[in-house]
Design a protein around this motif. Structure first.
Motif, short mmCIF file in Angstrom:
data_model
loop_
_atom_site.label_atom_id
_atom_site.label_comp_id
_atom_site.label_asym_id
_atom_site.label_seq_id
_atom_site.Cartn_x
_atom_site.Cartn_y
_atom_site.Cartn_z
N GLU A 81 -2.13 3.92 1.55
CA GLU A 81 -1.20 5.29 0.87
C GLU A 81 -0.64 5.25 -0.35
O GLU A 81 0.07 5.92 -1.12
N SER A 82 -0.71 3.74 -0.76
CA SER A 82 0.21 3.45 -2.16
C SER A 82 -0.33 3.78 -3.25
O SER A 82 0.10 3.92 -4.38
N GLY A 83 -1.84 3.96 -3.44
CA GLY A 83 -2.61 4.26 -4.44
C GLY A 83 -2.70 3.09 -5.15
O GLY A 83 -3.45 3.40 -6.25
N LEU A 84 -2.52 1.80 -4.67
CA LEU A 84 -2.89 0.75 -5.31
C LEU A 84 -4.18 0.49 -5.43
O LEU A 84 -4.93 0.62 -4.20
N LYS A 85 -4.86 -0.15 -6.56
CA LYS A 85 -6.18 -0.43 -6.55
C LYS A 85 -6.26 -1.83 -5.77
O LYS A 85 -5.99 -2.93 -6.40
N LEU A 86 -7.03 -1.98 -4.42
CA LEU A 86 -6.93 -3.23 -3.98
C LEU A 86 -7.86 -3.24 -2.77
O LEU A 86 -8.45 -2.05 -2.38
N GLU A 87 -8.44 -4.44 -2.64
CA GLU A 87 -9.39 -4.47 -1.41
C GLU A 87 -8.98 -5.17 -0.12
O GLU A 87 -8.16 -6.09 -0.14
N GLY A 88 -9.38 -4.56 0.86
CA GLY A 88 -9.10 -5.28 2.24
C GLY A 88 -10.03 -6.30 2.77
O GLY A 88 -10.96 -6.41 2.10
N ALA A 89 -9.53 -7.21 3.49
CA ALA A 89 -10.77 -8.13 4.12
C ALA A 89 -10.21 -8.31 5.68
O ALA A 89 -9.30 -8.44 6.02
N GLU A 90 -11.22 -8.37 6.39
CA GLU A 90 -11.08 -8.78 7.86
C GLU A 90 -10.84 -10.27 8.18
O GLU A 90 -10.16 -10.27 9.34
N ASN A 91 -11.52 -11.15 7.40
CA ASN A 91 -11.08 -12.57 7.79
C ASN A 91 -10.91 -13.25 6.65
O ASN A 91 -11.02 -12.87 5.26
N ILE A 92 -10.21 -14.45 6.61
CA ILE A 92 -9.75 -15.35 5.54
C ILE A 92 -11.11 -15.73 4.67
O ILE A 92 -10.93 -15.72 3.44
N LEU A 93 -12.37 -16.17 5.18
CA LEU A 93 -13.19 -16.39 4.32
C LEU A 93 -13.72 -15.35 3.52
O LEU A 93 -14.13 -15.62 2.40
N HIS A 94 -14.01 -14.16 4.15
CA HIS A 94 -14.38 -12.94 3.46
C HIS A 94 -13.40 -12.35 2.48
O HIS A 94 -13.79 -12.20 1.18
N ALA A 95 -11.87 -12.61 2.69
CA ALA A 95 -11.06 -12.47 1.58
C ALA A 95 -11.14 -13.24 0.40
O ALA A 95 -10.99 -12.82 -0.60
#
Ligand code: ADP
Ligand code: MG
Length: 398
Positions: free
Chosen positions: A372-386
């Motif tokens: 909800e922050s409006g920040l441009k960011l990507e999420g990731a489900e696990n550490i390798l993926h991230a």
């Protein structure tokens, strides 16, 4: 924590470790006055740049002037040498290519050297006891001696409860070829140096060179100290010697906020809770083909303000081209982290890729705050993926 050579000499004086007389100076005029006050009739002076790095003798200033350690014959020459060093940047093999700016110099008595020896005391992590290292090959890098002439290095473990025993000081002295009157000087010097090492919570003290002069004195000519940061709370006189201008400014800022931060030379910053997870995150960034810009552990119970400060420190670093946040909320509430990130990213106008992996305590609220922050960011489900996401985002951006 490290200190300057002139400060090390103050400790030597306090603990009775023999060294040559001299004083620190901040200007050429002061250097001349120190030399005059030494009152060495017909003697020689040594002028030494004060920086938190060794190898000064063989270093070169960025203005082309060679050497951070010089001998001279008169106070006027000492003044002249000081004017060539103060305010200039000295590069040695220990400073890295950026070098270090010289703010002060030490002016002391130059001695006629008969032999240069090596002496150090440090904590041996393998045996968990202090160990004395001594070698007849002083004045050169001990690493080189260890490589080429390992048999010339004596390693003597010291029982932490018994301390350095008199018979041990004689073993060290004998191994350095110090006999007769020099042996009694040596025993006194080693005993006092060991007392200093213990009483001031040092993790290392290195005297290179320890010299025998032609007139039969045993003197510590150079000194390098490391102190155990975890013991500084009970060493106010050592803390007072801290010179933050010698330290990585990112680390100085981080320590003000109680963050464990170590600057590195990669381009992907990481913000992690817990030292083990931080190390694993750095490894995995490397594994994914990237290079970490720092080690940063915000701790198990960081506040929103600490997270925001951590983010500010990261983003103030010009070499950072992407940020990976890797949080495993145990004690830590993921939503606290999320609020810290949003606050700092908005304030600094975040313009580089950001990948966030949150897991654990209150993770849903944390993800919602980020979404909800409006920040441009990507999420990731696990550490390798991230790690893979941030590495490719950084590669795509440059
Ligand atoms: P660094 O290790 O940073 O180069 P040192 O203090 O060890 O600095 O000095 C380098 C060399 O300069 C020493 O190995 C020694 O040969 C010489 N030197 C240093 N101080 C003196 C002194 N007071 N008198 C004579 N020579 C000195
Ligand atoms: Mg030296």
């Amino acid at each position: 924590m490290n200190i300057h050579e002139f400060q090390a000499r103050e400790l030597f004086a306090e603990f009775g470790v023999a060294t040559q007389p001299g004083k620190v100076a901040s200007s050429p005029e002061e250097a001349e006055n120190v030399a005059l006050a030494l009152g060495l009739s017909g003697g020689k002076f040594v002028v030494k740049a004060q920086i938190h790095a060794g190898g000064r003798g063989k270093g070169t200033f960025k203005n082309g002037f060679k050497g951070g350690v010089h001998l001279c014959g008169t106070p006027t020459e000492a003044k002249d040498l000081a004017s060539k060093m103060i305010g200039q940047v000295l590069v040695t093999h220990q400073t890295g290519p950026d070098g270090k700016e010289v703010g002060k110099i030490f002016v002391g008595e130059a001695v006629d050297i008969a032999r240069e020896l090596y002496l150090a005391i440090l904590i041996d992590r393998a045996t968990s006891v202090p160990v004395v290292i001594a070698s007849t090959e002083g004045g050169v890098d001990i690493e080189t001696v260890a490589e080429k002439n390992p048999e010339k290095i004596l390693r003597l473990p010291v029982h932490p409860f018994l301390g350095l025993m008199p018979y041990q000081t004689r073993i060290i002295a004998a191994s350095l070829g110090l006999t007769g009157p020099l042996m009694s000087q040596a025993s006194k010097l080693f005993t006092n140096l060991y007392r200093l090492f213990i009483e001031r919570d040092c993790s290392m003290v290195e005297v290179n060179p320890l010299v025998v002069t032609k007139d039969g004195r045993l003197l510590a000519l150079d000194a390098k100290f490391n102190f155990d940061d975890n013991a500084l709370y009970r060493q106010p006189s050592i803390v007072a010697m801290r010179d933050v201008t010698e330290e990585d400014q990112r680390e100085v800022e981080a320590s003000k906020h109680g963050l464990n931060y170590i600057g590195l030379d990669g381009n992907i910053a990481c913000l992690v809770n817990g030292a083990g997870l931080a190390m694993a995150t750095m490894d995995i960034i490397q594994h994914a083909g990237g290079s970490p810009a720092n080690f940063l552990d915000v701790g198990g119970g960081a506040s929103r303000e600490q997270v925001a400060s951590a983010f500010r420190i990261i983003l103030a670093d010009k070499s950072v081209q992407g940020v990976l946040v890797n949080i495993f909320g145990g004690i830590m509430d993921c939503d606290v982290i999320a609020h810290g990130i949003v606050e700092a990213a908005k304030e600094t106008g975040l313009s580089i890729p950001l990948v966030v992996r949150l897991e654990g305590n209150n993770v849903e609220a944390g993800k919602k705050t980020l979404a909800e922050s409006g920040l441009k960011l990507e999420g990731a489900e696990n550490i390798l993926h991230a790690a893979q996401k941030i590495v490719s985002a950084v590669k795509a951006a440059v």
